[in-house]
Design a protein around this motif. Sequence first.
Motif, PDB file in Angstrom:
ATOM      1  N   HIS A 162       0.826  -1.223   0.000  1.00 44.85           N
ATOM      2  CA  HIS A 162       0.000   0.000   0.000  1.00 44.85           C
ATOM      3  C   HIS A 162       0.857   1.269   0.000  1.00 44.85           C
ATOM      4  O   HIS A 162       0.399   2.323  -0.405  1.00 44.85           O
ATOM      5  CB  HIS A 162      -0.891   0.065   1.254  1.00 44.85           C
ATOM      6  N   SER A 163       2.091   1.130   0.508  1.00 45.70           N
ATOM      7  CA  SER A 163       2.954   2.317   0.605  1.00 45.70           C
ATOM      8  C   SER A 163       4.013   2.325  -0.504  1.00 45.70           C
ATOM      9  O   SER A 163       5.036   2.981  -0.384  1.00 45.70           O
ATOM     10  CB  SER A 163       3.672   2.334   1.957  1.00 45.70           C
ATOM     11  N   ARG A 164       3.760   1.581  -1.591  1.00 45.77           N
ATOM     12  CA  ARG A 164       4.824   1.414  -2.591  1.00 45.77           C
ATOM     13  C   ARG A 164       5.206   2.714  -3.285  1.00 45.77           C
ATOM     14  O   ARG A 164       6.278   2.818  -3.849  1.00 45.77           O
ATOM     15  CB  ARG A 164       4.479   0.323  -3.596  1.00 45.77           C
ATOM     16  N   ASP A 165       4.332   3.729  -3.219  1.00 49.30           N
ATOM     17  CA  ASP A 165       4.715   5.007  -3.837  1.00 49.30           C
ATOM     18  C   ASP A 165       5.825   5.711  -3.055  1.00 49.30           C
ATOM     19  O   ASP A 165       6.356   6.726  -3.514  1.00 49.30           O
ATOM     20  CB  ASP A 165       3.501   5.923  -4.038  1.00 49.30           C
ATOM     21  N   LEU A 166       6.208   5.171  -1.901  1.00 48.14           N
ATOM     22  CA  LEU A 166       7.362   5.741  -1.193  1.00 48.14           C
ATOM     23  C   LEU A 166       8.677   5.378  -1.901  1.00 48.14           C
ATOM     24  O   LEU A 166       9.730   5.889  -1.540  1.00 48.14           O
ATOM     25  CB  LEU A 166       7.429   5.225   0.254  1.00 48.14           C
ATOM     26  N   LEU A 167       8.602   4.448  -2.843  1.00 47.69           N
ATOM     27  CA  LEU A 167       9.800   4.083  -3.617  1.00 47.69           C
ATOM     28  C   LEU A 167       9.569   4.447  -5.088  1.00 47.69           C
ATOM     29  O   LEU A 167       9.429   3.563  -5.940  1.00 47.69           O
ATOM     30  CB  LEU A 167      10.082   2.578  -3.490  1.00 47.69           C
ATOM     31  N   PRO A 168       9.522   5.737  -5.411  1.00 47.70           N
ATOM     32  CA  PRO A 168       9.205   6.130  -6.793  1.00 47.70           C
ATOM     33  C   PRO A 168      10.299   5.643  -7.749  1.00 47.70           C
ATOM     34  O   PRO A 168      11.476   5.642  -7.401  1.00 47.70           O
ATOM     35  CB  PRO A 168       9.159   7.660  -6.724  1.00 47.70           C
ATOM     36  N   GLY A 169       9.882   5.193  -8.902  1.00 49.48           N
ATOM     37  CA  GLY A 169      10.860   4.766  -9.912  1.00 49.48           C
ATOM     38  C   GLY A 169      11.372   3.355  -9.693  1.00 49.48           C
ATOM     39  O   GLY A 169      12.175   2.858 -10.473  1.00 49.48           O
ATOM     40  N   ILE A 170      10.942   2.698  -8.613  1.00 51.69           N
ATOM     41  CA  ILE A 170      11.405   1.323  -8.374  1.00 51.69           C
ATOM     42  C   ILE A 170      10.223   0.370  -8.590  1.00 51.69           C
ATOM     43  O   ILE A 170       9.192   0.493  -7.922  1.00 51.69           O
ATOM     44  CB  ILE A 170      11.964   1.167  -6.943  1.00 51.69           C
ATOM     45  N   THR A 171      10.388  -0.529  -9.544  1.00 49.38           N
ATOM     46  CA  THR A 171       9.310  -1.479  -9.820  1.00 49.38           C
ATOM     47  C   THR A 171       9.630  -2.785  -9.118  1.00 49.38           C
ATOM     48  O   THR A 171      10.682  -3.383  -9.357  1.00 49.38           O
ATOM     49  CB  THR A 171       9.195  -1.728 -11.338  1.00 49.38           C
ATOM     50  N   LEU A 172       8.759  -3.202  -8.247  1.00 53.25           N
ATOM     51  CA  LEU A 172       8.990  -4.440  -7.498  1.00 53.25           C
ATOM     52  C   LEU A 172       7.993  -5.507  -7.961  1.00 53.25           C
ATOM     53  O   LEU A 172       6.863  -5.173  -8.341  1.00 53.25           O
ATOM     54  CB  LEU A 172       8.826  -4.195  -5.994  1.00 53.25           C
ATOM     55  N   PRO A 173       8.406  -6.773  -7.900  1.00 52.81           N
ATOM     56  CA  PRO A 173       7.512  -7.846  -8.371  1.00 52.81           C
ATOM     57  C   PRO A 173       6.479  -8.227  -7.310  1.00 52.81           C
ATOM     58  O   PRO A 173       6.510  -9.333  -6.763  1.00 52.81           O
ATOM     59  CB  PRO A 173       8.485  -8.994  -8.646  1.00 52.81           C
ATOM     60  N   TRP A 174       5.556  -7.305  -6.991  1.00 51.75           N
ATOM     61  CA  TRP A 174       4.557  -7.590  -5.949  1.00 51.75           C
ATOM     62  C   TRP A 174       3.706  -8.788  -6.360  1.00 51.75           C
ATOM     63  O   TRP A 174       3.268  -8.864  -7.506  1.00 51.75           O
ATOM     64  CB  TRP A 174       3.633  -6.382  -5.754  1.00 51.75           C
ATOM     65  N   PRO A 175       3.421  -9.695  -5.423  1.00 51.48           N
ATOM     66  CA  PRO A 175       2.452 -10.748  -5.741  1.00 51.48           C
ATOM     67  C   PRO A 175       1.064 -10.128  -5.904  1.00 51.48           C
ATOM     68  O   PRO A 175       0.802  -9.064  -5.353  1.00 51.48           O
ATOM     69  CB  PRO A 175       2.511 -11.668  -4.519  1.00 51.48           C
TER      70      PRO A 175
END
Length: 340
Positions: free
Chosen positions: A231-244
């Motif tokens: 839910h807080s993934r926008d705290l890492l802008p520019g980083i694409t993570l392989p979320w399940p």
Amino acid sequence: MLSKLIDRLPAASARKLNLLLLSRSRSEPAAPRTGHINHILPRLIPNRIGLAAGFDPSAQAPAAWQRLGFGFAELGSVTVNAKNSGKAGREWRVGERGLIHSGEFGNPGLTVFAENLKAFRDSDGGSDFCVGANILSPDGRGNEIRMLGQALVDLVDYFTVNASCPNTAMVQTALSGPIREIKALVGPAEGKPVFVKIEPTVRLDVLEAMVESFLLAGATGFVAGSSLSSHSRDLLPGITLPWPVRGGPHPVKFGAFSGPELRDINLAMVATLRRLAPDATIIASGGIYEKSDLEDYLGAGADLFQIHTALARGGREAVERLIYADGEIGTRAQLMQAAE
Ligand SMILES: Cc1cc2nc3c(=O)[nH]c(=O)nc-3n(C[C@H](O)[C@H](O)[C@H](O)COP(=O)(O)O)c2cc1C
């Protein structure tokens, strides 16, 4: 050879096998007793490096963590009743050093957790090693937290309760749950330190509200921070993570990420907490792999350090490297002096 084999297993199976091997190993700690005896936790400990929550949710292997050289270990998260049939949950490797976990907080429940800890306390180990219990009430019930506190107070050296960072303008309302939990724990904790574990956030208003209300409720310090929820993934802008992704008509990303990318957010949080709470104890958690991470967190105001993913991905060598590094760094005052 064995480590290559373990690396080929799915992350959750690799963790189980590692835990089994570590708990069976009888080797002496290779890491030095670095002499960072301190007054921060109730027992004298030989260094500032601790195991973070989630690695040993059943309190299965405290003796192994001590043998590995850790100064302290935070066991759990533990709930009153078994969660997810006592299974720790799913996890996935990310890149060379990261992990995403499902965020299920699976554990076998209070009875098994307390029995395991009692067996450890009844053995002759544990004198220069601190054990913390990370306790959780899934629905934020004060009576569950009280029950966990009462059952564990004679077995642990400190407690940690989990607090989510509210993503809302109604900060005070959102914090009422953790405040209730802290208040419920303070009596049963009988003077033992009560820490609050804070999720990564960059919101100053949230940190200010947390510091003020949590310390007033009776907390003695913070574990800052934790893994980063999807839910807080926008705290890492520019980083694409392989979320399940959870399927269905409206698929949603889920899980929580731990890895080097987390470090700068949690580091900034430690610096802010130290500024807001000069006397509170701060345990740093998030992206600690190298000596420079310890130096940066110490400089920002951390008193102690916890690691999770470095052990999961780097094995016992990673722990030993960090314990040696902790011994080389010295105190915050020495670090500052060296930097001048
Ligand atoms: C697989 C996994 C399970 C975790 N489970 C818990 C947990 O049960 N309770 C908790 O407070 N933190 C939990 N965490 C968060 C860690 O304790 C730690 O704060 C976070 O991973 C950041 O530190 P690291 O970069 O050293 O991994 C978990 C992390 C991982 C990777």
